[in-house]
Design an enzyme around this catalytic site. Sequence first.
Site: not given
Length: 286
Positions: A84, A106
């Site tokens: 993540d 990200d």
Amino acid sequence: MPLTTTGDLVTRAATTRSAVASFNVITLEHVEAVIAGAESVPAPVVLQVSENAVRFRGGRLLPLARAAVAAAEHASVPVALHLDHVQSDALLHQAAEAGFSSVMYDAARLPYAENLAATRAAVDRAHAQGLWIEAELGQIGGKNGRPPLDAHAPGARTDPDEARAFVTDSGVDALAVAIGSSHAMTTRTAALDHALLTRLSAALDVPLVLHGSSGVPDDELTKAVAEGITKVNIGTALNIALTGAIRDFLTDRPEAVDPRSYLTLAREAMTRAVVRALRTLGSATA
């Protein structure tokens, strides 16, 4: 049972208008609690390890990843591993070999064009390794000289037209959208922009992901799933449960020194939080 993949779980959830719960784990107790809660419901689940969690462990991915893989392989429900909020290319390269089937790359801190370019490159690398990849649009364009707006800053919203172009041009498998939730909320007071979510669902043909879900009330989460959210990230709710259980125990027993006494209670508290989330999201398989 053998590890499953995040992509398979999300696809299955989309066909049943439910959502996969994806829990951020930091310790082995987190891992065990998530799996225990999933087995109790029962429901499939995703274990998420963030880049921040890797940094907490001295920059080493494998110790926690291998523990998670071992626990997942002994679970009686489908479990997938997801990496993540990855910003490091070096970490992205480690994902597949470490047992992860998916990553969230990200670059949302960057202006749109830079986010797109970085994400496109990450998609190419991830797909070459067989990884399912999620990305995030963290600003309302960032155009006309405006600086990037963090995906979960107050007022951040994902524009449907921009999101459609981003998905098409980047090739991502899923998109995390900014609709009013915020990371690290310790109160469940977030109000989602349901009208925007409806527009995003109509505009995009990839699964939509909700970050910062610990701060979203149950009824808001239920409605969001009905409107098209198919992966829900939860982290802070587990940490609140863990910390609260430990704090209460040590307040009552300041002389305690054996961590097993309070970590057992902490793990049980996190398990209850997992069960509540899974039932709210309609994730049960039976």
